[in-house]
Design an enzyme around this catalytic site. Structure first.
Site, short mmCIF file in Angstrom:
data_model
loop_
_atom_site.label_atom_id
_atom_site.label_comp_id
_atom_site.label_asym_id
_atom_site.label_seq_id
_atom_site.Cartn_x
_atom_site.Cartn_y
_atom_site.Cartn_z
N GLU A 28 8.26 -1.61 -9.43
CA GLU A 28 9.02 -2.72 -10.31
C GLU A 28 10.14 -2.80 -9.85
OE1 GLU A 28 8.15 -1.29 -14.30
OE2 GLU A 28 5.92 -1.76 -14.29
N GLU B 245 -3.12 -3.66 -12.56
CA GLU B 245 -3.27 -3.09 -13.92
C GLU B 245 -3.67 -3.95 -14.80
OE1 GLU B 245 0.62 -1.25 -14.57
OE2 GLU B 245 1.18 -0.67 -12.44
#
Length: 523
Positions: free
Chosen positions: A298, A400
């Site tokens: 991220e 995910e």
């Protein structure tokens, strides 16, 4: 496939303009809300239907800045607004290609599709070669199935002959798929250890795994110098014993709150030393064990390490990881890239620019990691984003996947099926991972089963798709040419051939190709 580079002249519209094929699009200019004299071009769309997939594309050119993010938004006549249905990072002096899509919640007799630059700049936007193409749900599903049949399956012809080379008609053939080529899996947590029913449930379904939290720095070294890999070691032992591939998640996480408390207190040389120790310890411990590593998780949303160690910190992470484990694919893992285009931190162009920046710096970038934490999916937008990411020529994984728990379980299952079908049917997607690790108090956002491993609606959806996307067992007889032909999903197969009192068993590996796979068996 359109070239995504900036062009001196706009190319012709896709689908010959779609609904604009026989007439020029109706346009208008909306004055910017900033009252600075800048204007926003817009297309007027009439009689749009509910639940229709609308794919649009347009070429845009800006004036007033060297570059800016141009966002496409939609306003329907019932005052419902879709804030972002497509973006492009446009550059001055040339035409940039913007591709997106939308699905309306209710019919709209008049809608406005408008294009605007960043609001804090006085920017004028010009448009050309507009296209809006509608697809019914059935047309969309038919296209998905066509891609699955051509990209995920392959034609096979088995030729059976005797020891003299004479073809044998009427030989009985049984084909059984024993493994799948496409990685489809889920996150697991330490809760799977010692839980035989959970382990059996997992192995029956999945051929890939990722550890939800157990490899993260806060899990392996909660106190400085006290490194403990006991739990991930046991989890790795489980997946390897069952011939399951595993992704490494993650080496570093740029979000400060997910770093060990003691790391957050470090600065300068002390932090640099700790970072070096972490990456060397982890990569040497698990060299060649994980197929992927999410190196700097991220990093488009957070910058914990680059803020403290300098702008090249992440580049150093990727280079060091590649040197430590050159056979592992290194991924840039992010959220809100494919789920939406409303997040300015992670537009598709921002993601692509970061990949190219790391590559220019000399890092080895091997994969696109899309977290895929969805609310209500916008499938035409999802496809447009995947199409653009595919131009990187890197493997794309949905890493995910889940659906927000703000929806009820039945709605989660419906949206999950939409996302999984779109991912599996896109030729650039090489793997799909669900974010559904089981805990005593449930899952992160979405569970496949209850605490007794009884399917919830999302679990029923996954089981049904897994069944649909496998060849299973097939039986047949060779024809008068001694041949038997079939289409099969890519993977490994066990083939049993019987003719009279003679029987033979063989194995067949089916990889992606446009050509028919010919396989000769002699009895």
């Amino acid at each position: 496939m359109f070239c995504w580079q900036c062009k001196s002249v706009p190319e012709k519209p896709l689908y010959n303009g779609g609904i604009f094929k026989d007439q020029a699009p109706l346009t208008q200019h909306r004055i910017s809300a900033s009252s600075d004299g800048s204007y926003t071009p817009a297309l007027i769309l009439q009689n749009l239907d509910q639940n229709t997939m609308y794919c649009f594309s347009i070429w845009v050119k800006i004036r007033g800045a060297d570059s800016t993010l141009v966002t496409a938004s939609l306003m329907a006549n019932n005052n419902s607004t879709y804030d972002c249905v497509g973006t492009v990072l446009a550059k001055s002096g040339c035409w940039s290609f913007l591709k997106g899509g939308f699905i309306l919640d209710s019919p709209s007799s008049v809608s406005i599709l408008y294009f605007q630059g960043t609001t804090d700049k006085r920017i004028n936007v010009a448009i050309a070669s507009a296209s809006v193409q509608p697809f019914t749900e059935q047309q969309w599903r038919t296209n998905q199935q066509y891609i699955i049949n051509t990209e995920r399956k392959r034609a096979v012809t088995i030729h059976v002959s005797d020891s003299h080379g004479d073809r044998l008609q009427g030989a009985s053939i049984t084909i059984e798929q024993i493994s799948k080529d496409f990685p489809f899996g889920s996150a697991i947590a330490r809760t799977i250890l010692g839980n035989l029913p959970y382990q059996n449930w997992f192995v029956e379904r999945f051929n890939a795994a990722v550890f939800e939290n157990e490899l993260k720095w806060y899990a392996t070294e909660p106190e400085q110098g006290k490194v403990n890999y006991t739990i991930p070691d046991q989890m790795l032992e489980f997946v390897l014993a069952n011939q399951i591939v595993a992704r490494g998640h993650n080496i570093f996480w740029e979000d400060p709150k997910y770093n060990p408390a003691w790391v957050r207190d470090l600065t300068g040389p002390a932090l640099k030393a700790a970072v070096s120790s972490r990456i060397q310890s982890l990569m040497s411990k698990y060299k060649e064990e994980f197929i992927h590593w999410d190196v700097s998780n991220e990093m488009l949303h957070f910058d914990f390490y680059e803020e403290r160690l300098g702008p090249d910190a992440t580049l150093h992470f990727y280079k060091t990881a590649h040197e430590a484990d050159p056979l592992a694919s290194l991924f840039l893992n992010e959220f809100n890239v494919v789920e939406t285009c409303s997040d300015v931190n992670t537009t598709v162009d921002t993601y692509i620019d970061k990949i190219r920046e790391l590559e220019r710096g000399g890092s080895s970038m091997n994969g696109v990691g899309l977290e895929s934490h969805f609310s209500k999916p916008n499938l035409p937008l999802m496809r447009a984003i995947l199409d653009k990411l595919a131009t990187l020529k890197l493997p794309i994984w949905l890493t995910e996947v889940d659906i927000s728990n703000k929806f009820d379980k039945e709605t989660q299952a419906i949206y999950l099926e939409q996302v999984l079908r779109e991912g599996f049917s896109h030729p650039a997607v090489d793997g799909i991972m669900l974010w559904t690790a089981i805990h005593p108090n449930g899952c992160y956002q979405m569970c496949l089963t209850d605490s007794n491993l009884q399917n919830l609606p999302a679990g029923d959806t996954v089981d049904r798709l897994l069944k649909e996307w496998e060849t299973g067992e097939a039986n047949g007889l060779t024809d008068d040419h001694g041949s038997y032909s079939f289409f099969a999903f890519l993977g490994e197969y066990r083939i049993r051939v019987q003719y009279g009192n003679r029987t033979t068993n063989s194995t067949l590996s089916l990889s992606q190709s446009d050509e028919t796979k010919h396989f000769n068996i002699q009895l």
